[in-house]
Every structure is written in C-alpha cells, then in structure tokens.
Design a protein around this motif. Structure first.
Motif, PDB file in Angstrom:
ATOM      1  N   LYS A  73       0.704  -1.117  -0.083  1.00  0.00           N
ATOM      2  CA  LYS A  73      -0.296  -0.267  -0.073  1.00  0.00           C
ATOM      3  C   LYS A  73       1.329   0.991   0.176  1.00  0.00           C
ATOM      4  CE  LYS A  73      -0.491   0.562   4.629  1.00  0.00           C
ATOM      5  NZ  LYS A  73       0.652  -1.049   5.524  1.00  0.00           N
ATOM      6  N   LYS A  99      -8.863   0.389   3.130  1.00  0.00           N
ATOM      7  CA  LYS A  99      -7.879  -0.635   3.619  1.00  0.00           C
ATOM      8  C   LYS A  99      -8.592  -1.411   4.896  1.00  0.00           C
ATOM      9  CE  LYS A  99      -5.774  -1.049   7.105  1.00  0.00           C
ATOM     10  NZ  LYS A  99      -6.372  -2.771   7.967  1.00  0.00           N
ATOM     11  N   TYR A 220      -2.722   4.108  -4.158  1.00  0.00           N
ATOM     12  CA  TYR A 220      -1.979   3.142  -5.358  1.00  0.00           C
ATOM     13  C   TYR A 220      -2.521   3.706  -6.678  1.00  0.00           C
ATOM     14  CZ  TYR A 220      -0.566  -1.442  -7.732  1.00  0.00           C
ATOM     15  OH  TYR A 220      -0.678  -2.760  -7.698  1.00  0.00           O
TER      16      TYR A 220
END
Length: 491
Positions: A73, A99, A220
């Motif tokens: 990440k 997440k 990302y």
C-alpha cells in the motif's frame, strides 16, 4: 549493458558531484530523485535485476495480468512525504482504496484488530472474560512499572496481556519470524500496532472515522507500483544513468575511501569498473552481508563476524493463483496465524487495482521459510498443493484455478534477534567511517521497513549529501541515521 534511461549528461566540478547508487529499490530510486530535484548532482545507478523496484516490483504474468510482489500500500503519516510521492504521477493516475483487513482464527474471520465483541464468538464468554481481565491487569501494570520490555513477547504481553498474546500474536510471530521470546522488542514495536481500549470501543461501535495505529484507506498507482519507478526514471534521466543487469562484485578501498566499483554484466558476463573521483560518493542499498564480499579485507574481521552473528534473514515465498472469479476476498488482506495453514497472509491484486487482472483475479499467498520452518526446501508443486488446501480449509470455494506460479525471495525478511540493536549500531558506525560511502535502506541498514519508509530514507540521504557538498555541515550523518532508525508499520 542495458540502460534504463538516456546517457548521463552530468559534468564534474566545484559544487557538482556524482553519486554511485548500488541497488535500484525504493531507497535507491528516491535517492536519485531527491538528488535531481534539489541539486545539479549526477548519478549512476547499478541494479543487478532487469527492472527497477527491488522487492516492490510489479510483475507481468503472461496471459494473466499484472501483480506486485505481495501487497504494497502507499500510505504514511508523513504528509510531506506522501505529497512528494503522489506528485510523481498525475492525479488521475492514482486510486484511493479502502483498507479492510481481517484475521482468521478458530474458523472465524474477525476484523483486524478484532473487536472485543468479535472475540466472544471464537473463545466463548468465559475465556473472553478472562482475556479482558488479563488485558486490564496488563494496562494497570504498564502504568505502574518503569521497566522497559526487551523482547517481542514481553512487549506484547505488557500491552495486551498474556492470554490475548498467546491467542493472537504469538502464533503469527512463530510463523513469520521465530520464537517471540528470542525476538527483540524493536520488532514488536515496529510491526505490531495495538489500539487503545478507547479506540477499540469506538471502532466496535463504528464511532471512529480515523485511526492512530492503522491505515483505514490507502493510495495506489493505477497499473501497479512500477508506474512510480518508471516515473522516477523518466524524471531523472537528464542527470543520471540506470544500468540494469549489472551486479556489483567488488569495491576497491584505499585509505578508508572507495576508489573503484567493479561490476559484472549478468547478460554478457563481462566485468567492468568505474573509478570513483575524490569528490564522489558511493551509496549502497545492498544487503549488509553482501558488503563482506564486496569490501573483503577492508572490513575489520570483527565487523564481519558481528554481521554474521546478528543478521538473520528469512525466505519469503509467494504463491500466486490466477482464478476464474473477479474477486475472492472481501478484504485487502487476511492475516492467518493458524499453524495448520501454510501461509501467514492472503491478499488479492484486485483490492489494489481491479484493472490489473482481467479475466479473473490473482491471489497472493505468503509463505515464510526460516531456520525452524523449512518451507524453502519444499518444491513448488508441494507449496501450491499446501496453499490450495489452506484456502479450502478456510472455506474459500466456488472458484477454479486457471494458472499458478511460485516466486521465491530468499533472505528478504529481516528478523530482529534480542539485543541486536547495539551491535548493529556499532557495525553501521564502522561502515560510516568510510569517507565517501554510506549504506542505507531496508537491506543496507538491516531496517525492517515498508516502501514509503525506504523512500523517505533515500530522500533524506539525498538532502544530507547536498548539505555536505554545499558546506551545510550542521546536520550530522548520525542525526540522519537516528531519524530513520524506527518506522512503525501501520497495517
């Protein structure tokens, strides 16, 4: 010789210097980027692999899509660093991903960290009550005592109590590293973040929208981490040169100074050398133990012996499965302390960028090989069979495996043995005495860190070098070492 970018156009003179960077992982690449952003220094980066990124590479799996070497990440509490990394790409090239992680215990998938209420269904009310009581005693004891824990086990027992430690944290430590009673406290303090009781309750009641100990969302780059490394290579090509498939094989040292870099072309087999000028620097991100080969007799025998005594590196084995379903997991990753299941963590590339795995999904199962867990001796077919059985035991079904592969990353996972840190500090201090040489990064300073932490070290090293060459010597290298000696990992 295979060059990633155009030939360096830098020159040498007063106020201008060259840096030879050994290793093209996140730390080395950030160093190159920092130098070109903030100075007119030039660089040459030598990388033994055929692509940049080190352990944070994106791999093309022919016919199956793209995947990283495990879950990576992009997240840090350092907002300046976060902004610097985000600016490597345009805003439309970034994804913001939720997440969500869980832990598989006793046949149940619990949110990680598990809420008090979720533990009841696994252990029952009586055992859970004992855990809560034990946790409370640990919290009271931590307030009353000034004694600093020295081991992984003592630290976690002091934070969560013995019963909860035995149930949750000891099993995963045994799978990942070794006997937690023999592991250093720095490992637990860096790798295991535990919330306060107040935060646990708020998370359980869905009252918290942020967290001080874990990332609730992350960034990302679309298409994989390789986009970051490609961006750095492109943006720095005017001042530097990337030489791929070049393995450093010897460093000539004279009068405490690196004089020559010898390297071998891994394609042609030819050995070449680079003379290092007096004003130039050599910065290594290569494994510390590799330096015993590169420097040979230039290192004190005691330094080499000490390195071999304290540096333990486990083997990470990644088993990838291409499946016919668009998604298998509800989470970004799943921790698996269960000793009967071969892998310790399970993740899916789809959780990072769904467009990278067309025609299905790519699952990554992480298996650790250590001195006490001889997984590295297993053949690929055995490992794949064990992984498939583990998925079945966890209740995953309704999918077919279209393809499978095993990628081995030997000696890649640092293990901190109890009492290692003073010895490591002595070793690094001895290496730092070489006038034009520094060793940095995850492998280069035996620092168990994540991708952005490694980049932070690279950027900090660039800033320090620039200060040295411009006469701003008020900031010592020891201060920079100390700044980067501890990074908590927020899972």
């Amino acid at each position: 010789m295979s060059n990633y970018s155009s030939e360096s156009s830098a020159f040498h003179g007063r106020g201008v210097f060259k840096v030879y960077i050994l290793g093209g992982g996140p730390a080395g690449l950030a160093l190159a980027h920092g130098l070109t952003q903030d100075s007119n220094a030039s660089f040459v980066l030598l990388e033994r692999g055929s692509s940049l990124g080190g352990l944070a590479q994106t791999i093309h799996w022919s016919g199956n899509g793209f995947h990283d070497l495990g879950p990576h990440k992009i997240f840090t509490l350092n907002q300046a660093l976060m902004a610097r990394v985000e600016h490597l790409l345009s805003p439309e090239d970034w994804l913001t991903r939720p997440k969500k992680s869980s832990i598989y215990i006793g046949g149940y998938f619990l949110p990680y960290p598990p809420s008090p209420f979720s533990l009841i269904q696994v252990y029952g009310l009586a055992s859970f009550s004992a855990m809560v009581f034990d946790y409370g005693l640990a919290q009271i004891s931590s307030v009353l005592t000034s004694k600093r824990p020295l081991t992984f086990e003592a630290d976690l027992q002091g934070r969560v109590g013995t019963k909860l430690y035995e149930a949750l944290f000891k099993p995963i430590a045994l799978k990942l590293w070794d006997d937690p009673a023999q592991l250093d406290v720095k490992l637990s303090q860096g790798r295991v973040q535990t919330p306060s009781l107040t935060e646990l309750v708020k998370r359980s009641l869905k009252m918290n929208q942020s967290s001080n100990f874990e990332a609730l969302e992350f960034r990302y780059p679309k298409g994989g981490l390789q986009k970051l490394w490609q961006a750095i290579a492109t943006q720095t090509s005017h001042q530097g040169e990337y030489r791929l498939n070049q393995e450093v094989c010897h460093l000539t040292v004279d009068n405490n100074t690196i004089r020559t870099i010898h390297y071998r072309d891994r394609i042609t087999g030819s050995v070449q050398q680079i003379p290092v000028n007096p004003d130039d620097w050599v910065v290594s991100t290569l494994p510390l133990l590799k330096l015993t080969e590169l420097m040979g007799e230039a290192l004190k025998p005691t330094t080499t012996t000490r390195m071999q005594q304290i540096i333990q590196l486990n083997d990470l084995i990644l088993v990838f499965l291409k499946i016919d379903q668009p998604s298998l997991l509800d989470e970004s990753w799943v921790f698996v302390p269960d000793p009967n299941i071969v892998f310790h963590r399970l993740s899916e590339q789809e959780s990072f960028d769904p467009q990278m795995t067309p025609g299905g999904s790519i699952i990554c199962c992480e298996v650790m090989g250590s001195k006490t867990r001889a997984m590295s001796q297993r053949c690929d077919s055995d490992l794949i069979a064990l992984v498939k059985q583990g998925l079945k035991d966890m209740g995953y079904k309704g999918f077919s495996v279209l393809d499978q592969r095993v990628i081995r990353l030997p000696s890649s996972y640092p293990v901190y043995k109890s009492g290692f840190e003073p010895v490591l500090d002595t070793i690094l201090s001895q290496l730092d005495r070489f006038a034009n040489f520094r060793t940095i990064g995850r492998q280069g300073s035996f620092n168990y860190i994540g991708t952005l932490d490694a980049m932070d070290i690279g950027y900090g090293t660039a800033e320090w070098l620039i200060r040295q060459m411009t006469g701003q010597q008020e900031y010592s290298w020891k201060q920079e070492r100390d700044r980067t000696s501890h990074y908590p990992v927020l899972d």
